[in-house]
Design a protein around this motif. Structure first.
Motif, PDB file in Angstrom:
ATOM      1  N   PRO A 296       0.650  -1.183   0.059  1.00 35.03           N
ATOM      2  CA  PRO A 296       0.170   0.089   0.040  1.00 35.03           C
ATOM      3  C   PRO A 296       1.065   1.357   0.067  1.00 35.03           C
ATOM      4  O   PRO A 296       0.227   2.426  -0.315  1.00 35.03           O
ATOM      5  CB  PRO A 296      -0.880  -0.179   1.176  1.00 35.03           C
ATOM      6  N   THR A 297       2.079   1.267   0.420  1.00 35.23           N
ATOM      7  CA  THR A 297       2.883   2.481   0.470  1.00 35.23           C
ATOM      8  C   THR A 297       3.389   2.786  -0.868  1.00 35.23           C
ATOM      9  O   THR A 297       4.147   3.786  -1.173  1.00 35.23           O
ATOM     10  CB  THR A 297       4.128   2.532   1.495  1.00 35.23           C
ATOM     11  N   THR A 298       3.335   2.161  -1.859  1.00 36.91           N
ATOM     12  CA  THR A 298       3.660   2.397  -3.185  1.00 36.91           C
ATOM     13  C   THR A 298       2.541   2.336  -4.270  1.00 36.91           C
ATOM     14  O   THR A 298       1.415   1.911  -3.759  1.00 36.91           O
ATOM     15  CB  THR A 298       4.840   1.173  -3.886  1.00 36.91           C
ATOM     16  N   GLY A 299       2.955   2.783  -5.374  1.00 38.37           N
ATOM     17  CA  GLY A 299       1.872   2.707  -6.616  1.00 38.37           C
ATOM     18  C   GLY A 299       1.600   4.330  -6.998  1.00 38.37           C
ATOM     19  O   GLY A 299       2.129   5.172  -6.550  1.00 38.37           O
ATOM     20  N   THR A 300       0.476   4.439  -7.617  1.00 37.89           N
ATOM     21  CA  THR A 300       0.092   5.635  -8.193  1.00 37.89           C
ATOM     22  C   THR A 300      -0.028   6.837  -7.325  1.00 37.89           C
ATOM     23  O   THR A 300       0.333   8.023  -7.415  1.00 37.89           O
ATOM     24  CB  THR A 300      -1.119   5.393  -9.082  1.00 37.89           C
ATOM     25  N   HIS A 301      -0.821   6.365  -6.139  1.00 36.30           N
ATOM     26  CA  HIS A 301      -1.303   7.766  -5.023  1.00 36.30           C
ATOM     27  C   HIS A 301       0.261   7.917  -4.588  1.00 36.30           C
ATOM     28  O   HIS A 301       0.389   9.082  -4.066  1.00 36.30           O
ATOM     29  CB  HIS A 301      -2.113   7.140  -4.392  1.00 36.30           C
ATOM     30  N   ALA A 302       1.062   7.113  -4.061  1.00 44.96           N
ATOM     31  CA  ALA A 302       2.290   7.191  -3.406  1.00 44.96           C
ATOM     32  C   ALA A 302       3.085   8.162  -4.217  1.00 44.96           C
ATOM     33  O   ALA A 302       3.733   9.050  -3.857  1.00 44.96           O
ATOM     34  CB  ALA A 302       2.931   5.940  -3.136  1.00 44.96           C
ATOM     35  N   THR A 303       3.163   7.954  -5.590  1.00 40.26           N
ATOM     36  CA  THR A 303       3.965   8.612  -6.326  1.00 40.26           C
ATOM     37  C   THR A 303       3.457  10.319  -6.635  1.00 40.26           C
ATOM     38  O   THR A 303       4.351  11.031  -6.412  1.00 40.26           O
ATOM     39  CB  THR A 303       3.787   8.156  -7.886  1.00 40.26           C
ATOM     40  N   LEU A 304       2.081  10.263  -6.421  1.00 40.80           N
ATOM     41  CA  LEU A 304       1.492  11.518  -6.466  1.00 40.80           C
ATOM     42  C   LEU A 304       1.919  12.337  -5.399  1.00 40.80           C
ATOM     43  O   LEU A 304       2.012  13.524  -5.049  1.00 40.80           O
ATOM     44  CB  LEU A 304       0.070  11.632  -6.472  1.00 40.80           C
ATOM     45  N   MET A 305       1.522  11.675  -3.999  1.00 37.37           N
ATOM     46  CA  MET A 305       1.900  12.222  -2.575  1.00 37.37           C
ATOM     47  C   MET A 305       3.350  12.666  -2.653  1.00 37.37           C
ATOM     48  O   MET A 305       3.549  13.793  -2.017  1.00 37.37           O
ATOM     49  CB  MET A 305       1.670  11.408  -1.541  1.00 37.37           C
ATOM     50  N   SER A 306       4.255  11.925  -3.227  1.00 36.96           N
ATOM     51  CA  SER A 306       5.674  12.156  -3.083  1.00 36.96           C
ATOM     52  C   SER A 306       5.918  13.354  -3.919  1.00 36.96           C
ATOM     53  O   SER A 306       6.660  14.606  -3.603  1.00 36.96           O
ATOM     54  CB  SER A 306       6.557  11.067  -3.695  1.00 36.96           C
ATOM     55  N   ARG A 307       5.371  13.713  -5.110  1.00 40.69           N
ATOM     56  CA  ARG A 307       5.673  14.896  -5.960  1.00 40.69           C
ATOM     57  C   ARG A 307       5.001  16.101  -5.313  1.00 40.69           C
ATOM     58  O   ARG A 307       5.659  17.026  -5.438  1.00 40.69           O
ATOM     59  CB  ARG A 307       4.903  14.666  -7.383  1.00 40.69           C
ATOM     60  N   LEU A 308       3.550  15.692  -4.775  1.00 45.59           N
ATOM     61  CA  LEU A 308       3.139  17.074  -4.083  1.00 45.59           C
ATOM     62  C   LEU A 308       4.146  17.607  -3.190  1.00 45.59           C
ATOM     63  O   LEU A 308       4.181  18.740  -2.962  1.00 45.59           O
ATOM     64  CB  LEU A 308       1.727  16.690  -3.727  1.00 45.59           C
ATOM     65  N   SER A 309       4.686  16.427  -2.248  1.00 47.57           N
ATOM     66  CA  SER A 309       5.198  17.011  -1.053  1.00 47.57           C
ATOM     67  C   SER A 309       6.712  17.532  -1.425  1.00 47.57           C
ATOM     68  O   SER A 309       7.025  18.658  -0.853  1.00 47.57           O
ATOM     69  CB  SER A 309       5.424  15.652  -0.108  1.00 47.57           C
ATOM     70  N   GLU A 310       7.219  16.872  -2.350  1.00 51.72           N
ATOM     71  CA  GLU A 310       8.810  17.491  -2.785  1.00 51.72           C
ATOM     72  C   GLU A 310       8.650  18.706  -3.314  1.00 51.72           C
ATOM     73  O   GLU A 310       9.420  19.694  -3.114  1.00 51.72           O
ATOM     74  CB  GLU A 310       9.262  16.359  -3.775  1.00 51.72           C
ATOM     75  N   ALA A 311       7.605  18.965  -4.469  1.00 51.94           N
ATOM     76  CA  ALA A 311       7.427  20.328  -4.873  1.00 51.94           C
ATOM     77  C   ALA A 311       7.066  21.308  -4.023  1.00 51.94           C
ATOM     78  O   ALA A 311       7.510  22.493  -3.928  1.00 51.94           O
ATOM     79  CB  ALA A 311       6.136  20.199  -6.076  1.00 51.94           C
ATOM     80  N   ILE A 312       6.183  21.208  -2.816  1.00 54.06           N
ATOM     81  CA  ILE A 312       5.739  22.316  -1.967  1.00 54.06           C
ATOM     82  C   ILE A 312       6.994  22.586  -1.032  1.00 54.06           C
ATOM     83  O   ILE A 312       7.366  23.629  -0.905  1.00 54.06           O
ATOM     84  CB  ILE A 312       4.637  22.016  -1.283  1.00 54.06           C
TER      85      ILE A 312
END
Length: 522
Positions: A296-312
């Motif tokens: 559950p910690t990997t996949g499409t939503h994990a990638t989106l969460m990583s991008r959102l967090s990193e960008a902000i």
């Protein structure tokens, strides 16, 4: 061609061209001249990030105190409790969001729990219209919530713009299409750009007298729009050349949102006085494969969460190093959340409310609202119940960031606006969250569950009170109270004899405070 369509399709491709307006050559006006025109009390910037597709808020902001029931509802996608990034004992973040965890720890992040609106619409298109227009679900409004605000600040736009007082674009969408949040009655207040260094010229066509016909009127509008766009483009390019970034963003297109925010920081640091930037991150319509099966910690939503967090987090650090932190506040929004229960495709379907993030050094850090309630047994298609109306978030930011009067907020958004403690004065030394006693609401429901009737008990000051009953899809079924009550304890009966068995939600609104609580009929 419609005017709105023209602006959308052409503003992303403009390049510098000198443009004479009242004798002033906007295209070659030195940047040093711009700074002389600035009002230091009116240099605030709002950055909006749209999460397109409907973000699964329960997979982003984790209600750790509700995990037992969540495990029953979404065991195949639930983030393991021991891998959550704990913010407070009751609440955590997705483990991919280490950057936002650091922002929270630095008192630069506010989480608005369960943001939504009454009578939730689960269509991507219609709900996006509602969020961008700032309208009620049964209203069809052709202007954006910021577009209506800009109408009060920049009368007559686009005629007469740019000018000496407003030489820069009012708003910019970091995309090939302008954002409907900035749509005015005549045209969109935002320009659409993807790269401030890669702008190309628009051909103004041949001069000459235009016919006194509808065709002539439209052609005149096109010529003016082209000239305006070219003039603004020169200003944007100048700011980009004068700007700088102090942190290293991801290379290439590995994080599209980070690229957008990098350019926003660049333009702000270059002196551009644009008030609003709209960015976007797509891919949130996770009906299937939201997570990798068994992980559950990997996949499409994990990638989106990583991008959102990193960008902000990179953007905020960039602003800090540039000395611009106190000029910028950012926020996220998505058209809806997802349903509480997962589906059999390791995904989630369209739901109701979801958390909204507000970030910056001038926010009250912590939480607005509480973790959503999760029933042990869910009703079919149950979503997260709304606690905070998204229009209250919009209005509170307009009030506290752009100094808009509350009476004007009620005209721009809705009459029942309630101010929320989100943005604080930047000069304030207060870094902790507001005391819960300042904004908490006590509401008791007994019996709960109930068979026929139940009693709602609460206390209020002498103030406006609204008590509404909602179903699990976010539809307002009944208003039990909608008036000013005297100070003291109140009891209101809910006659549920006509209701089907299942879960419902009562939302109590007081002056600037609200509480949503689950009630079940058996």
């Amino acid at each position: 061609m419609k005017r709105r369509s023209f602006i959308k399709s052409t503003s992303a491709t403009a390049v510098s061209m000198p443009f004479l307006l009242n004798g002033l050559n906007i295209g070659v006006l030195p940047r040093s001249s711009f700074f002389k025109l600035l009002n230091p009390d009116n240099d605030k910037v709002l950055v909006i990030i749209q999460l397109q597709g409907g973000n699964d808020g329960l997979n982003m902001v984790l209600p750790l105190d509700k995990y037992e029931n969540l495990a029953n509802a979404r065991a195949n996608i639930l983030i393991p409790e021991n891998e959550a990034l704990q913010l407070v004992p009751e609440t955590g973040l997705h483990p991919a969001m280490t950057g936002l965890k650091s922002l929270f720890d630095d008192a630069k992040l506010t989480i608005v729990h369960s943001a939504g609106y009454p009578d939730q619409n689960r269509s991507h298109f219609r709900s996006t219209d509602i969020w961008t227009s700032g309208s009620a679900s049964d209203e069809f409004v052709n202007t954006g919530w910021l577009g209506r605000y800009f109408l009060t600040k920049y009368p007559g736009y686009p005629t007469g713009y740019p000018n000496v007082e407003v030489p820069d674009p009012v708003a910019i969408t970091m995309s090939s299409l302008t954002s409907e949040t900035c749509q005015g009655t005549i045209s969109n207040y935002s320009l659409a750009i993807t790269d401030p260094f890669a702008l190309s010229a628009l051909n103004t066509g041949q001069d000459g007298q235009l016919p006194d016909t509808p065709y002539g009127y439209e052609l005149e509008f096109l010529r003016g729009a082209i000239a305006q766009t070219n003039a603004y483009t020169d200003v944007i390019l100048g700011a980009a050349k004068h700007g700088a970034n102090r942190v290293t963003y991801p290379a290439g297109n590995t994080n599209p949102l980070a690229n957008q925010l990098r350019n926003v920081a660049l333009l702000i640091s270059g002196g551009l006085q644009t008030k609003v930037y709209v960015c976007n991150l797509g891919g949130f319509d996770t009906h299937a494969a939201q997570v990798v099966a068994g992980s559950p910690t990997t996949g499409t939503h994990a990638t989106l969460m990583s991008r959102l967090s990193e960008a902000i987090s990179l953007f905020q650090e960039d602003l800090k190093q540039l000395g611009l932190e106190e000029r910028v506040v950012g926020m996220t929004f998505s058209e809806f959340g997802r349903q509480i229960a997962s589906n059999f495709s390791d995904g989630t379907d369209h739901g109701t409310a979801a958390p909204l993030l507000v970030f910056g050094s001038c926010v009250y850090p912590g939480f607005v609202g509480e973790n959503p309630e999760i029933a042990a047994t869910l009703t079919n298609q149950e979503g997260v119940a709304m606690q905070n109306d998204f229009r209250d978030v919009y209005g509170s930011i307009l009030m506290d960031w752009f100094d808009v009067e509350e009476s004007e907020i009620r005209e721009l958004l809705y009459e029942d606006f309630q101010h929320l403690p989100i943005v604080k004065p930047c000069s304030s030394s207060k870094t902790d969250d507001l005391k819960s006693s300042e904004i908490s609401v006590e509401m008791d429901i007994f019996p709960n569950p109930f068979v026929e009737n139940t009693l709602v008990r609460f206390k209020s000051e002498k103030e406006y009170v609204k008590l509404s009953l909602y179903d699990v899809r976010g539809q307002e079924l009944e208003v039990l109270c909608n008036k000013t009550l005297d100070a003291g304890e109140h009891k209101i009966e809910l006659n549920g004899s006509r209701l089907a068995t299942g879960n419902y939600y009562l939302r109590l609104q007081l002056s600037g405070r609200q509480k949503t609580k689950m009630v079940a009929r058996i």
